[in-house]
Design a protein around this motif. Structure first.
Motif, mmCIF file in Angstrom:
data_model
loop_
_atom_site.group_PDB
_atom_site.id
_atom_site.type_symbol
_atom_site.label_atom_id
_atom_site.label_comp_id
_atom_site.label_asym_id
_atom_site.label_seq_id
_atom_site.Cartn_x
_atom_site.Cartn_y
_atom_site.Cartn_z
ATOM 1 N N CYS A 61 -4.588 -0.099 0.202
ATOM 2 C CA CYS A 61 -5.313 -1.089 0.700
ATOM 3 C C CYS A 61 -6.645 -0.198 1.001
ATOM 4 C CB CYS A 61 -4.583 -1.413 2.403
ATOM 5 S SG CYS A 61 -4.534 -0.212 3.536
ATOM 6 N N CYS A 98 0.334 3.450 3.751
ATOM 7 C CA CYS A 98 0.810 2.817 5.007
ATOM 8 C C CYS A 98 1.867 1.783 4.779
ATOM 9 C CB CYS A 98 -0.536 2.419 5.748
ATOM 10 S SG CYS A 98 -1.052 0.837 4.825
ATOM 11 N N CYS A 153 0.941 -1.168 -0.011
ATOM 12 C CA CYS A 153 -0.153 0.127 0.035
ATOM 13 C C CYS A 153 0.914 1.073 0.124
ATOM 14 C CB CYS A 153 -0.849 -0.054 1.223
ATOM 15 S SG CYS A 153 -1.661 1.464 1.534
ATOM 16 N N CYS A 157 -6.757 2.477 3.790
ATOM 17 C CA CYS A 157 -6.383 3.987 3.542
ATOM 18 C C CYS A 157 -7.046 4.526 2.355
ATOM 19 C CB CYS A 157 -4.906 3.709 2.834
ATOM 20 S SG CYS A 157 -3.787 3.165 4.355
HETATM 21 ZN ZN LIG Z 1 -2.665 1.385 3.684
#
Ligand SMILES: [Zn+2]
Length: 312
Positions: free
Chosen positions: A231, A201, A198, A234
């Motif tokens: 992801c 993050c 991702c 997020c």
């Molecule tokens: Zn993420």
């Protein structure tokens, strides 16, 4: 599990056998170890004449590693699988070091000599040494494997993604963008580009979605240079904001950077394709996107799936 390669006393390849069978043959003194890697045994007595069943070698060339697998054409069973680790980056570093060394020597000792690099020409089909090394690795293993087992055909994954078509959507046909397969090729490309993480993050091993770093509602395009992998949490949290507003100004530059590995992979694959044509085996090609599409449709696991899926 990898089966064991068998050769007859004249070193002609026979059908590979189960490791248990090989152990029996070795313990009973009917065979001897011929090579350690890949493991090959040699029979001590002539076997009654039977035609070995044809095998298919599947090649999935990548930037850092190349996957090799041997399948039995009739039963579809995986006989042997391996992964080649390439040293492309190390070759490049060595070449850079040599260039620096020569440059420095020229500065120190041979400045009076007329330059000669201007009348040098690269031959047709020349590739950078780092790519050449990748191709040589694969060709060596193809030759090696065809010596120890009865290979009849080769399948190669050709282009996982066409970088040019993806970068310039204007030049590609509408079908290419709208087809079911196109989504997969782009997804594959993005997963590869961002290392299956991702971008916000940095988590790996999570379900990733394709995210528009400038949202579509804010007139962000669907070009690859605007797409990232993220992801679900997020993506939800980011909502209608741009990546910069979400606190990740670096992502914009990240999305615009082309994938160096992708270019290397594509060049290598095509060169390999042309060179493998000359090896006298039946040749077949597929793309990673197609493989994944087949695999998802048939619910096959990834590790063995790609081998079975391409043959289907
Ligand atoms: Zn993420």
């Amino acid at each position: 599990m990898s089966w064991v390669f068998v050769v007859d006393p004249q070193k002609h390849p026979l059908d590979p056998v189960h490791p248990g069978r090989a152990r029996f043959l070795l313990n009973a003194g009917h065979a001897a170890v011929f090579r350690r890697y890949p493991f090959v045994i040699i029979l001590k007595e002539e076997k009654p004449d039977t035609m070995p069943s044809p095998l298919r070698l599947k090649i999935d060339p990548g930037a850092k590693t190349t996957g090799l697998a041997i399948l039995n054409e009739a039963s579809g069973q995986a006989v042997w699988a391996g992964e080649l680790t390439h040293r492309g980056q190390r070759v490049k570093e060595n070449m850079d070091q040599r260039r620096d060394c020569r440059r420095s020597r020229r500065q120190r000792h041979t400045r009076y000599r007329p330059r000669r690099f201007e009348n040098r020409k690269r031959p047709e089909g020349w590739l950078p040494p780092s790519l050449e090394s990748r191709i040589a690795n694969v060709l060596t293993w193809v030759a090696r494997l065809s010596r120890w087992c009865p290979l009849a055909a080769i399948s190669q994954e050709l282009a996982r993604f066409d970088t040019q078509l993806l970068q310039n959507p204007e030049i590609c046909s509408i079908e290419y963008q709208q087809g079911e397969l196109a989504g997969y090729e782009i997804r594959e490309y993005l997963l590869e580009k961002f290392g299956r993480t991702c971008v916000y993050c940095k988590k790996t091993n999570v379900r990733l979605q394709i995210d528009h770093q400038v949202p579509r509602s804010r007139s962000g395009s669907s070009r690859v240079s605007n797409l990232v992998t993220a992801c679900e949490p997020c993506t939800q949290e980011k909502g209608n904001r741009t990546a910069a507003e979400f606190g990740h100004p670096e992502v914009a530059a990240l999305a615009k950077a082309p994938v160096r590995d992708a270019a290397a992979v594509n060049t290598t694959r095509w060169a390999l394709y042309h060179r493998l044509q000359g090896c006298g085996l039946v040749f077949e090609t597929g793309t990673g996107g197609q493989t994944k599409w087949n695999r998802t449709q048939r619910n096959l696991p990834k590790t063995t799936g790609w081998m079975r899926a391409v043959s289907a």
